[in-house]
Write a protein that holds these residues in place. Structure first.
Motif, PDB file in Angstrom:
ATOM      1  N   SER A  42       0.862  -1.282  -0.106  1.00  0.00           N
ATOM      2  CA  SER A  42      -0.067   0.123  -0.064  1.00  0.00           C
ATOM      3  C   SER A  42       1.051   1.188   0.053  1.00  0.00           C
ATOM      4  N   ARG A  43       0.176   2.266  -0.367  1.00  0.00           N
ATOM      5  CA  ARG A  43       1.079   3.488  -0.522  1.00  0.00           C
ATOM      6  C   ARG A  43       1.272   4.116   0.736  1.00  0.00           C
ATOM      7  N   GLU A  44       0.425   3.907   1.754  1.00  0.00           N
ATOM      8  CA  GLU A  44       0.148   4.595   3.007  1.00  0.00           C
ATOM      9  C   GLU A  44      -0.844   4.098   3.896  1.00  0.00           C
ATOM     10  N   VAL A  45      -0.624   4.527   5.015  1.00  0.00           N
ATOM     11  CA  VAL A  45      -1.932   4.308   6.131  1.00  0.00           C
ATOM     12  C   VAL A  45      -2.748   5.453   5.711  1.00  0.00           C
ATOM     13  N   PRO A  46      -4.072   5.318   5.212  1.00  0.00           N
ATOM     14  CA  PRO A  46      -4.765   6.265   4.646  1.00  0.00           C
ATOM     15  C   PRO A  46      -5.634   7.321   5.605  1.00  0.00           C
ATOM     16  N   THR A  47      -5.714   6.917   6.862  1.00  0.00           N
ATOM     17  CA  THR A  47      -6.325   7.716   7.893  1.00  0.00           C
ATOM     18  C   THR A  47      -5.910   7.703   9.132  1.00  0.00           C
ATOM     19  N   THR A  48      -5.989   8.699   9.902  1.00  0.00           N
ATOM     20  CA  THR A  48      -5.539   8.659  11.569  1.00  0.00           C
ATOM     21  C   THR A  48      -6.736   8.967  12.181  1.00  0.00           C
ATOM     22  N   PRO A  49      -7.398   7.944  12.952  1.00  0.00           N
ATOM     23  CA  PRO A  49      -6.975   6.871  13.091  1.00  0.00           C
ATOM     24  C   PRO A  49      -7.449   6.041  12.062  1.00  0.00           C
ATOM     25  N   HIS A  64       4.563  -3.733   3.034  1.00  0.00           N
ATOM     26  CA  HIS A  64       5.373  -3.083   2.202  1.00  0.00           C
ATOM     27  C   HIS A  64       4.410  -1.798   2.042  1.00  0.00           C
ATOM     28  N   ILE A  65       5.483  -0.539   2.172  1.00  0.00           N
ATOM     29  CA  ILE A  65       4.740   0.665   1.579  1.00  0.00           C
ATOM     30  C   ILE A  65       5.261   0.823   0.084  1.00  0.00           C
ATOM     31  N   GLY A  66       4.166   1.136  -0.747  1.00  0.00           N
ATOM     32  CA  GLY A  66       4.811   1.315  -2.169  1.00  0.00           C
ATOM     33  C   GLY A  66       3.385   1.752  -2.864  1.00  0.00           C
ATOM     34  N   ASP A  67       3.624   2.700  -3.822  1.00  0.00           N
ATOM     35  CA  ASP A  67       2.527   3.243  -4.807  1.00  0.00           C
ATOM     36  C   ASP A  67       2.367   2.043  -5.600  1.00  0.00           C
ATOM     37  N   ILE A  68       0.905   1.626  -5.811  1.00  0.00           N
ATOM     38  CA  ILE A  68       0.526   0.931  -7.118  1.00  0.00           C
ATOM     39  C   ILE A  68       0.991   1.417  -8.460  1.00  0.00           C
ATOM     40  N   ARG A  69       1.071   2.786  -8.550  1.00  0.00           N
ATOM     41  CA  ARG A  69       1.735   3.161  -9.833  1.00  0.00           C
ATOM     42  C   ARG A  69       3.275   2.839 -10.171  1.00  0.00           C
ATOM     43  N   ASP A 104      -4.902  12.072 -10.129  1.00  0.00           N
ATOM     44  CA  ASP A 104      -4.505  11.163  -9.174  1.00  0.00           C
ATOM     45  C   ASP A 104      -5.595   9.967  -9.107  1.00  0.00           C
ATOM     46  N   THR A 105      -6.677  10.276  -9.167  1.00  0.00           N
ATOM     47  CA  THR A 105      -7.851   9.149  -9.196  1.00  0.00           C
ATOM     48  C   THR A 105      -7.668   8.342 -10.307  1.00  0.00           C
ATOM     49  N   ILE A 106      -7.438   8.892 -11.602  1.00  0.00           N
ATOM     50  CA  ILE A 106      -7.371   8.088 -12.663  1.00  0.00           C
ATOM     51  C   ILE A 106      -6.102   7.336 -12.827  1.00  0.00           C
ATOM     52  N   THR A 107      -4.949   7.814 -12.354  1.00  0.00           N
ATOM     53  CA  THR A 107      -3.633   7.170 -12.583  1.00  0.00           C
ATOM     54  C   THR A 107      -3.716   5.936 -11.434  1.00  0.00           C
ATOM     55  N   SER A 108      -4.233   6.214 -10.198  1.00  0.00           N
ATOM     56  CA  SER A 108      -4.278   5.196  -9.400  1.00  0.00           C
ATOM     57  C   SER A 108      -5.232   4.153  -9.490  1.00  0.00           C
ATOM     58  N   ASN A 109      -6.376   4.501 -10.050  1.00  0.00           N
ATOM     59  CA  ASN A 109      -7.481   3.460 -10.349  1.00  0.00           C
ATOM     60  C   ASN A 109      -7.274   2.744 -11.745  1.00  0.00           C
ATOM     61  N   VAL A 110      -6.592   3.410 -12.747  1.00  0.00           N
ATOM     62  CA  VAL A 110      -6.361   2.723 -14.035  1.00  0.00           C
ATOM     63  C   VAL A 110      -5.118   2.228 -14.371  1.00  0.00           C
ATOM     64  N   THR A 111      -4.156   3.267 -14.051  1.00  0.00           N
ATOM     65  CA  THR A 111      -2.739   2.683 -14.396  1.00  0.00           C
ATOM     66  C   THR A 111      -2.604   1.785 -13.206  1.00  0.00           C
ATOM     67  N   GLY A 112      -2.972   1.928 -12.039  1.00  0.00           N
ATOM     68  CA  GLY A 112      -2.496   1.096 -11.069  1.00  0.00           C
ATOM     69  C   GLY A 112      -3.083  -0.581 -11.306  1.00  0.00           C
ATOM     70  N   THR A 113      -4.305  -0.420 -11.832  1.00  0.00           N
ATOM     71  CA  THR A 113      -4.724  -1.722 -12.099  1.00  0.00           C
ATOM     72  C   THR A 113      -4.111  -2.472 -13.422  1.00  0.00           C
ATOM     73  N   ALA A 114      -3.763  -1.523 -14.470  1.00  0.00           N
ATOM     74  CA  ALA A 114      -3.004  -1.978 -15.513  1.00  0.00           C
ATOM     75  C   ALA A 114      -1.790  -2.619 -14.810  1.00  0.00           C
ATOM     76  N   ASN A 115      -0.917  -1.819 -13.865  1.00  0.00           N
ATOM     77  CA  ASN A 115       0.398  -2.348 -13.375  1.00  0.00           C
ATOM     78  C   ASN A 115       0.221  -3.769 -12.741  1.00  0.00           C
ATOM     79  N   VAL A 116      -0.880  -4.144 -12.102  1.00  0.00           N
ATOM     80  CA  VAL A 116      -1.049  -5.274 -11.367  1.00  0.00           C
ATOM     81  C   VAL A 116      -1.230  -6.301 -12.489  1.00  0.00           C
TER      82      VAL A 116
END
Length: 371
Positions: A42-49, A64-69, A104-116
């Motif tokens: 995952s890129r990060e822990v998205p919320t606190t708490p 593992h901390i890492g960007d899906i892109r 950010d939404t497009i690259t995370s959701n589209v490019t990220g899925t393509a990377n997987v």
């Protein structure tokens, strides 16, 4: 003792992208309880708490901390771990954020899925993958019946468009590189939405907004009180994802397919109904203490969206486990016990998973059998 999913996850190596998010943390916890070795990316822990932090999951998974892109980092993680199963949940999942940061939404959701999918294309060992998108992938014309997996994909907003595009990328990759090629990876997509449950603190989600406000002694402000949603507890779609993964691992019949996972039609409730029921569990005495309606509507929201889950029933023998009242009770009691009662988040989460499983066995859901 209760056996779930035919014990296929016991001892299995499972990679979850987005494991630090709300659904990812619940899925990680469930799989650990089933005896799986979980690796999270995952890129990060998205919320606190967050449920991830409160449950101490960084010490329970290969974290593992890492960007899906980041294709090279993702590739290295997958090759080092060599998973038996992959659940792809990593995404930008907040509609309001998609209006503020569409790229950010497009690259995370589209490019990220393509990377997987690109990394999975290179896998040379037996692996089963479930790519999770959203019910927002459909071209929502707000009709009264549920969307089927064969209905048109689309979206009039950036978030919906990104989820529809992710499904199209999946279809393109599947037909180009997996179908009919004796590939060792089997994969399918899963669609669900309006998921609630304990441990969600994401921005602009109704339950999280309520808990934040009530915890500070405020009423929650709501934009669309009459909006109707098919609310479901987080464990419902997760049981569907796990059921789908089990079926994919056993047979090619579901390879390349897409499945909806949602509650029964009678679980549709308005936002006001949900807040009132949740407020009573929290301990509020009236609706006036719970919410007020604001005229501030910063972006378009569909008033109706529901799924037809007949395909999951016919192909996988999967059906929703909980009634609406049980869904709300689990959600409200998690927050009350952890935030007001001081109980340990991990213990409450595990207890609710065990209770959900026991109820599924009692109701003869095929993924849970008493043994």
């Amino acid at each position: 003792m209760t056996v779930s999913f035919d014990d296929v996850f016991s001892g299995a190596r499972v990679l979850i992208t987005g494991h630090t998010g709300f659904k990812g943390a619940w899925l990680s916890t469930w799989l650990i309880s089933l005896g799986a070795k979980v690796c999270g990316y995952s890129r990060e822990v998205p919320t606190t708490p967050s449920l991830f932090d409160l449950a101490g999951l960084s010490g329970e998974v290969d974290h593992h901390i890492g960007d899906i892109r980041d294709l090279e980092r993702l590739r290295a993680t997958v090759r080092a771990f060599r998973p038996d199963f992959v659940f792809h949940l990593a995404a930008q999942a907040i509609v309001s954020v998609s209006y503020r940061d569409p790229l950010d939404t497009i690259t995370s959701n589209v490019t990220g899925t393509a990377n997987v999918l690109e990394v999975l294309r290179e896998v040379d060992w037996r692996c089963t993958a479930v790519i999770i998108t959203s019910d927002k992938c459909y071209d929502n014309v707000e009709w009264v019946w549920g969307y089927r997996e064969t209905d048109a994909l689309g979206g009039k907003d950036i978030y919906s468009g990104s989820k529809g595009a992710a499904e199209l990328i999946f279809r393109s990759y599947y037909h180009s590189f997996f179908k009919g090629r004796n590939h060792p990876v089997r994969l399918a997509t899963a669609r669900a939405g309006n998921v609630i449950g304990g441990g969600d603190w994401a921005a602009d989600r109704i339950v999280a907004d309520c808990i934040r406000a009530w915890g500070e002694g405020r009423v929650v402000e709501i934009r669309s009180p009459a909006a109707t949603r098919p609310w479901q507890h987080v464990l419902e779609p997760l049981s569907g994802y796990l059921t789908l993964a089990r079926a994919l691992a056993a047979s090619q019949a579901q390879d390349g397919e897409s499945y909806n996972f949602g509650p029964r039609a009678e679980q549709n409730r308005t936002v006001v109904d949900l807040i009132g029921d949740l407020g009573r569990i929290w301990g509020l005495g009236s609706d006036a203490e719970a919410y007020r309606t604001t005229g501030n509507i910063p972006f378009h929201e569909a008033s109706l969206l529901k799924l037809n889950c007949d395909k999951a029933l016919l192909d996988l023998n999967w059906e929703a486990n909980l009634k609406y009242e049980e869904c709300i009770a689990l959600t409200g009691s998690w927050y009350r016990r952890v935030l007001k009662g001081g109980e340990q988040a991990l213990a409450v989460t595990l207890e609710q998973i065990a209770g959900f499983n026991a109820l599924a066995a009692e109701r003869r859901r095929t993924w849970a059998s008493a043994g």
